[in-house]
Design an enzyme around this catalytic site. Structure first.
Site, short mmCIF file in Angstrom:
data_model
loop_
_atom_site.label_atom_id
_atom_site.label_comp_id
_atom_site.label_asym_id
_atom_site.label_seq_id
_atom_site.Cartn_x
_atom_site.Cartn_y
_atom_site.Cartn_z
CG ASP A 146 -12.40 28.87 -24.72
OD1 ASP A 146 -11.75 27.83 -24.88
OD2 ASP A 146 -12.18 29.92 -25.35
CG HIS A 185 -12.36 25.82 -29.56
ND1 HIS A 185 -13.27 26.06 -28.56
CD2 HIS A 185 -11.17 26.35 -29.13
CE1 HIS A 185 -12.67 26.70 -27.56
NE2 HIS A 185 -11.40 26.88 -27.88
CB THR A 239 -0.82 16.48 -25.87
OG1 THR A 239 0.41 16.00 -26.42
CG2 THR A 239 -1.93 15.49 -26.13
CG HIS A 265 -8.66 23.92 -25.60
ND1 HIS A 265 -9.51 24.03 -24.54
CD2 HIS A 265 -8.71 25.11 -26.27
CE1 HIS A 265 -10.06 25.24 -24.54
NE2 HIS A 265 -9.60 25.92 -25.59
CD GLU A 266 -7.20 26.10 -29.68
OE1 GLU A 266 -8.14 26.55 -30.35
OE2 GLU A 266 -6.85 26.61 -28.60
#
Length: 191
Positions: free
Chosen positions: A136, A130, A121, A126-127
């Site tokens: 990052d 982006h 998860t 996180h992706e």
């Protein structure tokens, strides 16, 4: 100038001012767009991300709960999507946004990170970050979603912090600005 001429001139001037004022107030008011009402809807397609559906849904819910001017929704089968999500055997990676309606970015949810002990998860959220325009922030603590793998395998937080939420809000504050486009870089989130 005789008094009668002064009175006539004053009356005419007063009538002219009143007529102009009446015309100005009769014109329709220009309505300013309500920036708070503008919500950008971005569709995601996870049809090629078998095994990640629950993690993706939780990551989407985390972003949708944290920001108000952009909403992620699952694309209907066969329709276009701004965020294409696929499962891969490598490390997670994503195109750096912010993606705009009608444009497209790619998110790869890599099983190598899961095999090394990272939380699915957190990876998905996180992706998606982006795709929403966040780079990052490595190294970083677990409280920063965009610190990614640098927070370690024990970190399971999939919630963007206040700074991350604010940056996404800012990225989508004026979605119609032509000068803001997808960065296009692919960020690989290997440690």
């Amino acid at each position: 100038m005789p008094l009668a001429t002064w009175i006539k001139a004053g009356t005419s001037a007063t009538a002219l001012v009143l007529a102009a004022a009446g015309t100005a107030s009769a014109a329709p008011a220009v309505q300013q767009p309500d920036a708070r009402a503008a919500v950008v809807t971005l569709r995601y397609d996870d049809s090629r991300a078998a095994g990640w559906e629950a993690a993706i849904a939780a990551g989407v819910a985390s972003w949708n709960a944290g920001v108000t001017n952009v909403k992620l929704v699952e694309a209907t089968p066969g329709s276009a999507a701004e965020i294409v999500i696929v499962a891969t055997s490598g490390w997670p990676q994503a195109t750096l946004g912010p993606v705009r309606p009608g444009r497209q970015v790619r998110v790869e949810l890599g099983s190598q990170a899961v095999n090394d002990g990272y939380n699915k998860t957190r990876i998905a959220a996180h992706e998606l970050g982006h795709s929403l325009g966040l780079p990052d922030t490595k190294p970083g603590p677990c409280s920063q979603l965009m610190s990614g793998s640098s927070a370690g395998t024990s970190c399971t937080s999939a919630v963007p912090n206040a700074t991350e939420r604010s940056r996404v809000q800012s990225n989508y504050a004026n979605v119609f600005a032509a000068s803001v486009v997808t960065d296009g870089r692919t960020l690989v989130d290997a440690p």
